[in-house]
Design a protein around this motif. Structure first.
Motif, PDB file in Angstrom:
ATOM      1  N   VAL A 227      -6.955   6.313   6.122  1.00  0.00           N
ATOM      2  CA  VAL A 227      -6.414   7.382   5.281  1.00  0.00           C
ATOM      3  C   VAL A 227      -5.441   6.815   4.252  1.00  0.00           C
ATOM      4  O   VAL A 227      -5.457   7.192   3.072  1.00  0.00           O
ATOM      5  CB  VAL A 227      -5.747   8.449   6.167  1.00  0.00           C
ATOM      6  CG1 VAL A 227      -4.820   9.341   5.362  1.00  0.00           C
ATOM      7  CG2 VAL A 227      -6.811   9.281   6.868  1.00  0.00           C
ATOM      8  N   LEU A 228      -4.587   5.893   4.680  1.00  0.00           N
ATOM      9  CA  LEU A 228      -3.613   5.293   3.777  1.00  0.00           C
ATOM     10  C   LEU A 228      -4.303   4.560   2.624  1.00  0.00           C
ATOM     11  O   LEU A 228      -3.910   4.695   1.458  1.00  0.00           O
ATOM     12  CB  LEU A 228      -2.714   4.335   4.561  1.00  0.00           C
ATOM     13  CG  LEU A 228      -1.532   3.713   3.821  1.00  0.00           C
ATOM     14  CD1 LEU A 228      -0.544   4.782   3.378  1.00  0.00           C
ATOM     15  CD2 LEU A 228      -0.842   2.682   4.718  1.00  0.00           C
ATOM     16  N   LEU A 229      -5.327   3.790   2.928  1.00  0.00           N
ATOM     17  CA  LEU A 229      -6.027   3.038   1.885  1.00  0.00           C
ATOM     18  C   LEU A 229      -6.798   3.955   0.949  1.00  0.00           C
ATOM     19  O   LEU A 229      -6.910   3.673  -0.249  1.00  0.00           O
ATOM     20  CB  LEU A 229      -6.969   2.019   2.523  1.00  0.00           C
ATOM     21  CG  LEU A 229      -6.290   0.776   3.114  1.00  0.00           C
ATOM     22  CD1 LEU A 229      -7.282  -0.037   3.934  1.00  0.00           C
ATOM     23  CD2 LEU A 229      -5.681  -0.092   2.018  1.00  0.00           C
ATOM     24  N   ALA A 230      -7.360   5.039   1.491  1.00  0.00           N
ATOM     25  CA  ALA A 230      -8.163   5.953   0.671  1.00  0.00           C
ATOM     26  C   ALA A 230      -7.305   6.963  -0.086  1.00  0.00           C
ATOM     27  O   ALA A 230      -7.782   7.590  -1.033  1.00  0.00           O
ATOM     28  CB  ALA A 230      -9.173   6.694   1.545  1.00  0.00           C
ATOM     29  N   GLY A 231      -6.056   7.134   0.329  1.00  0.00           N
ATOM     30  CA  GLY A 231      -5.237   8.193  -0.256  1.00  0.00           C
ATOM     31  C   GLY A 231      -5.652   9.566   0.227  1.00  0.00           C
ATOM     32  O   GLY A 231      -5.520  10.560  -0.495  1.00  0.00           O
TER      33      GLY A 231
ATOM     34  N   VAL B 196       0.836  -1.200   0.000  1.00  0.00           N
ATOM     35  CA  VAL B 196       0.000   0.000   0.000  1.00  0.00           C
ATOM     36  C   VAL B 196       0.875   1.256   0.000  1.00  0.00           C
ATOM     37  O   VAL B 196       0.605   2.228  -0.724  1.00  0.00           O
ATOM     38  CB  VAL B 196      -0.963   0.011   1.203  1.00  0.00           C
ATOM     39  CG1 VAL B 196      -1.778   1.296   1.230  1.00  0.00           C
ATOM     40  CG2 VAL B 196      -1.901  -1.185   1.152  1.00  0.00           C
ATOM     41  N   LEU B 197       1.941   1.256   0.790  1.00  0.00           N
ATOM     42  CA  LEU B 197       2.836   2.417   0.820  1.00  0.00           C
ATOM     43  C   LEU B 197       3.446   2.668  -0.560  1.00  0.00           C
ATOM     44  O   LEU B 197       3.519   3.811  -1.025  1.00  0.00           O
ATOM     45  CB  LEU B 197       3.946   2.195   1.847  1.00  0.00           C
ATOM     46  CG  LEU B 197       3.555   2.352   3.319  1.00  0.00           C
ATOM     47  CD1 LEU B 197       4.662   1.825   4.222  1.00  0.00           C
ATOM     48  CD2 LEU B 197       3.256   3.810   3.648  1.00  0.00           C
ATOM     49  N   ARG B 198       3.877   1.607  -1.227  1.00  0.00           N
ATOM     50  CA  ARG B 198       4.476   1.778  -2.555  1.00  0.00           C
ATOM     51  C   ARG B 198       3.437   2.270  -3.562  1.00  0.00           C
ATOM     52  O   ARG B 198       3.734   3.115  -4.410  1.00  0.00           O
ATOM     53  CB  ARG B 198       5.093   0.460  -3.023  1.00  0.00           C
ATOM     54  CG  ARG B 198       6.363   0.082  -2.259  1.00  0.00           C
ATOM     55  CD  ARG B 198       7.089  -1.071  -2.915  1.00  0.00           C
ATOM     56  NE  ARG B 198       6.316  -2.313  -2.848  1.00  0.00           N
ATOM     57  CZ  ARG B 198       6.374  -3.180  -1.841  1.00  0.00           C
ATOM     58  NH1 ARG B 198       7.154  -2.921  -0.794  1.00  0.00           N
ATOM     59  NH2 ARG B 198       5.679  -4.292  -1.863  1.00  0.00           N
ATOM     60  N   THR B 199       2.211   1.769  -3.457  1.00  0.00           N
ATOM     61  CA  THR B 199       1.149   2.179  -4.381  1.00  0.00           C
ATOM     62  C   THR B 199       0.809   3.658  -4.209  1.00  0.00           C
ATOM     63  O   THR B 199       0.517   4.358  -5.184  1.00  0.00           O
ATOM     64  CB  THR B 199      -0.107   1.324  -4.146  1.00  0.00           C
ATOM     65  OG1 THR B 199       0.220  -0.042  -4.378  1.00  0.00           O
ATOM     66  CG2 THR B 199      -1.227   1.733  -5.091  1.00  0.00           C
ATOM     67  N   ARG B 200       0.845   4.147  -2.985  1.00  0.00           N
ATOM     68  CA  ARG B 200       0.438   5.526  -2.698  1.00  0.00           C
ATOM     69  C   ARG B 200       1.580   6.532  -2.831  1.00  0.00           C
ATOM     70  O   ARG B 200       1.363   7.737  -2.719  1.00  0.00           O
ATOM     71  CB  ARG B 200      -0.125   5.601  -1.267  1.00  0.00           C
ATOM     72  CG  ARG B 200      -1.409   4.814  -1.052  1.00  0.00           C
ATOM     73  CD  ARG B 200      -2.583   5.547  -1.657  1.00  0.00           C
ATOM     74  NE  ARG B 200      -3.811   4.790  -1.477  1.00  0.00           N
ATOM     75  CZ  ARG B 200      -4.350   4.004  -2.409  1.00  0.00           C
ATOM     76  NH1 ARG B 200      -3.752   3.877  -3.586  1.00  0.00           N
ATOM     77  NH2 ARG B 200      -5.468   3.353  -2.187  1.00  0.00           N
ATOM     78  N   ALA B 201       2.799   6.078  -3.075  1.00  0.00           N
ATOM     79  CA  ALA B 201       3.971   6.962  -3.030  1.00  0.00           C
ATOM     80  C   ALA B 201       3.887   8.120  -4.019  1.00  0.00           C
ATOM     81  O   ALA B 201       4.469   9.179  -3.788  1.00  0.00           O
ATOM     82  CB  ALA B 201       5.242   6.154  -3.277  1.00  0.00           C
ATOM     83  N   GLY B 202       3.156   7.961  -5.111  1.00  0.00           N
ATOM     84  CA  GLY B 202       3.094   9.008  -6.123  1.00  0.00           C
ATOM     85  C   GLY B 202       2.094  10.110  -5.842  1.00  0.00           C
ATOM     86  O   GLY B 202       2.024  11.096  -6.603  1.00  0.00           O
ATOM     87  N   LEU B 203       1.335   9.995  -4.767  1.00  0.00           N
ATOM     88  CA  LEU B 203       0.338  11.026  -4.453  1.00  0.00           C
ATOM     89  C   LEU B 203       1.037  12.308  -4.001  1.00  0.00           C
ATOM     90  O   LEU B 203       1.878  12.289  -3.097  1.00  0.00           O
ATOM     91  CB  LEU B 203      -0.605  10.540  -3.353  1.00  0.00           C
ATOM     92  CG  LEU B 203      -1.545   9.383  -3.725  1.00  0.00           C
ATOM     93  CD1 LEU B 203      -2.354   8.963  -2.500  1.00  0.00           C
ATOM     94  CD2 LEU B 203      -2.474   9.778  -4.861  1.00  0.00           C
ATOM     95  N   ASP B 204       0.653  13.409  -4.591  1.00  0.00           N
ATOM     96  CA  ASP B 204       1.283  14.699  -4.274  1.00  0.00           C
ATOM     97  C   ASP B 204       0.471  15.415  -3.196  1.00  0.00           C
ATOM     98  O   ASP B 204      -0.206  16.419  -3.449  1.00  0.00           O
ATOM     99  CB  ASP B 204       1.374  15.549  -5.543  1.00  0.00           C
ATOM    100  CG  ASP B 204       2.125  16.849  -5.302  1.00  0.00           C
ATOM    101  OD1 ASP B 204       2.877  16.920  -4.316  1.00  0.00           O
ATOM    102  OD2 ASP B 204       1.923  17.804  -6.091  1.00  0.00           O
ATOM    103  N   LYS B 205       0.536  14.891  -1.982  1.00  0.00           N
ATOM    104  CA  LYS B 205      -0.218  15.491  -0.864  1.00  0.00           C
ATOM    105  C   LYS B 205       0.346  14.965   0.445  1.00  0.00           C
ATOM    106  O   LYS B 205       1.100  13.978   0.470  1.00  0.00           O
ATOM    107  CB  LYS B 205      -1.702  15.147  -0.966  1.00  0.00           C
ATOM    108  CG  LYS B 205      -1.984  13.648  -0.870  1.00  0.00           C
ATOM    109  CD  LYS B 205      -3.460  13.331  -0.640  1.00  0.00           C
ATOM    110  CE  LYS B 205      -4.300  13.614  -1.836  1.00  0.00           C
ATOM    111  NZ  LYS B 205      -5.703  13.131  -1.637  1.00  0.00           N
TER     112      LYS B 205
END
Length: 484
Positions: free
Chosen positions: A210-214, A8-17
């Motif tokens: 929050v992590l799962l939802a981005g 999940v951390l790797r999947t979300r790494a590209g979020l700019d927030k």
């Protein structure tokens, strides 16, 4: 259940927030991904590896999130520990979970945490928070699977010894994901949640939701009306979850907050966004289910026939009601013990066999009372050990609490049996005469409290280390009260 914390951390790494914000610092998704990888590799370099049990004792903040997720990312077992624990309680939990490494602050809110390491045979090392955060590694991490243990979360009921509840990466993340829609958490959400991260309400409903939802999580270690209001405004919070009494105290300080969306605690919503009493579900769950397993969208009224219910069980959760005497499945509409089964429930309990934890059919007996209606909505009736008889008639404390909470001016209410009578501790500025008169309009005569304790502050209620009201202490307080 294909996720792990690392995937999940790797999947979300590209979020700019920002992923998490506290009063002083913030962590973006990219910073969280790189930071947890670096610290995790550093921990591996010190001998911590997959399966090592690592305790974490510190207040809410960005540091808690980074350290906890770094521990989980390398496959070690996270053991969140309450900052409310006494030294003896802390040692008991460290022994119960066989914690091998402990990351801890020396003190918080004037409470110190002396560790007698010689009494803890499993404990190899105690880390300061700064020492752990500055670990820096680049080596490979162990391969982590969804079935691998994620955390041991401590819980207790309103009485009784705490239990160390074991959850895997897969079951915990799936349980959280199943409740996202009911919590109204989306990628656009800026969620304020003051619940301590060492409880599943903070770790699951806060960090992992929050992590799962981005989304973005906003938190603070020491909430006050002034600090919370400043934080809500600065961070443009859209969803306020947590404790109803905190929301009510903040509303008395500032009034409704027009920036909050439906799904927030209603005391802070503008009048046009509030629902009628009982129309919205109260999300219902427990540490053993890794948070809510039953609910309904928090911004939507339920069908009127279901008002006062907890909503419906989430996908992936099998709920049944059993007869209190025989253990057999109970008919629709009958009050009995709630049992739960499915891929989202606990994997086990520390120092307890599977046979002592689950029924032969694989259900976990929750100890909660409830009934399911014909449409599948679950109504909660309190704990099995809370139910009592008055003149031969059954009283469910939760029913009396709901009625008392519906009285204007009542901020909190707790009900238990006292000397064979109904006792109530109520946080309010109303008189006992007013409370009794209002209760007569809502309750059968045998359910109306005859032993009253009126308090001006909920902090005057006795609480255990998990923060829940201690029923034994409550009964002792009420026993000193005089029947009006």
């Amino acid at each position: 259940m294909s996720d792990t914390i690392g995937t999940v951390l790797r999947t979300r790494a590209g979020l700019d927030k920002a992923m998490v914000v506290d009063t002083a610092t913030a962590l973006t998704y990219a910073e969280l991904d790189s930071g947890t990888a670096t610290v995790a590799a550093g921990l591996v370099g010190t001998g911590i590896t997959k399966g090592t049990r690592v305790g974490l004792l510190m207040p809410n903040g960005t540091d808690w999130v980074l350290l906890a997720l770094a521990v989980a990312r390398l496959g070690a077992v996270l053991v969140p520990l309450s900052t409310l624990l006494t030294p003896d309680e802390l040692h008991a939990q460290l022994r119960m979970a066989a914690v091998e490494h402990l990351i801890a602050v020396e003190e918080f809110r004037g409470r110190r945490y002396p560790i007698r390491q010689e009494t803890l045979p499993a404990l190899r090392r105690i880390w300061g928070v700064r020492d752990a955060l500055t670990l820096n590694g680049t080596g490979p991490l162990p391969q982590v699977r969804p079935a691998d243990p994620l955390a041991i979360m401590f819980t207790s009921g309103s009485s009784g010894a705490p239990k160390g509840v074991l959850h895997s990466h897969g079951n915990a993340l799936a349980a959280v994901r199943s409740g996202l829609a009911a919590r109204c958490v989306t990628a656009d959400t800026r969620l304020y949640l003051p619940m301590p991260f060492f409880w599943v309400g903070g770790f699951g409903a806060g960090i992992l939701s929050v992590l799962l939802a981005g989304a973005t999580l906003v938190t603070e270690a020491l909430p006050t009306p002034q600090s919370t209001l400043a934080l809500l405004q600065r961070e443009r919070v859209t969803l306020f979850r947590g404790w109803p009494d905190q929301a009510e105290a903040l509303a008395r300080h500032t009034g409704p907050l027009p920036t909050l969306l439906p799904g927030s605690l209603e005391a802070l919503l503008t009048p046009d966004l509030r629902s009628r009493p009982g129309a919205r579900a109260s999300l219902f769950g427990m540490t053993e289910s890794f948070g809510p397993y039953c609910g309904y969208p928090a911004d939507t009224d339920m069908p009127e026939s279901a008002w006062g219910s907890c909503g419906k069980p989430f996908t992936g959760m099998d709920v049944r009601i059993t007869d209190l005497d025989t253990g057999a499945p109970a008919p629709v509409g009958t009050v009995g013990q709630i049992q739960i089964r499915g891929p989202h429930v606990l994997r086990g309990i520390c120092r307890r066999s599977r046979e002592d934890t689950f029924t032969p059919e694989g259900f976990y007996p929750t100890g909660d009372l409830g009934h399911l209606d014909a449409d599948g909505f679950l109504f909660h009736h309190g704990r099995c050990d809370d139910m009592f008889k008055v003149s031969g008639a059954t009283v469910y404390p939760s029913e009396v609490v709901r009625a008392l909470r519906g009285i204007d001016g009542v901020r909190a209410a707790h009900v238990t049996e006292v000397r064979g009578r109904v006792g109530a501790a109520v946080v309010t500025d109303r008189t006992v005469e007013h409370l009794r008169s209002a209760a007569r309009d809502m309750l059968s005569h045998f359910k109306i409290p005859t032993v009253w304790l009126v308090l001006t502050d909920e902090d005057d209620l006795p609480r255990g280390a998990t923060g829940k009201v201690d029923v034994t202490g409550l009964r002792a307080l009420l026993s000193k009260s005089q029947e009006p």
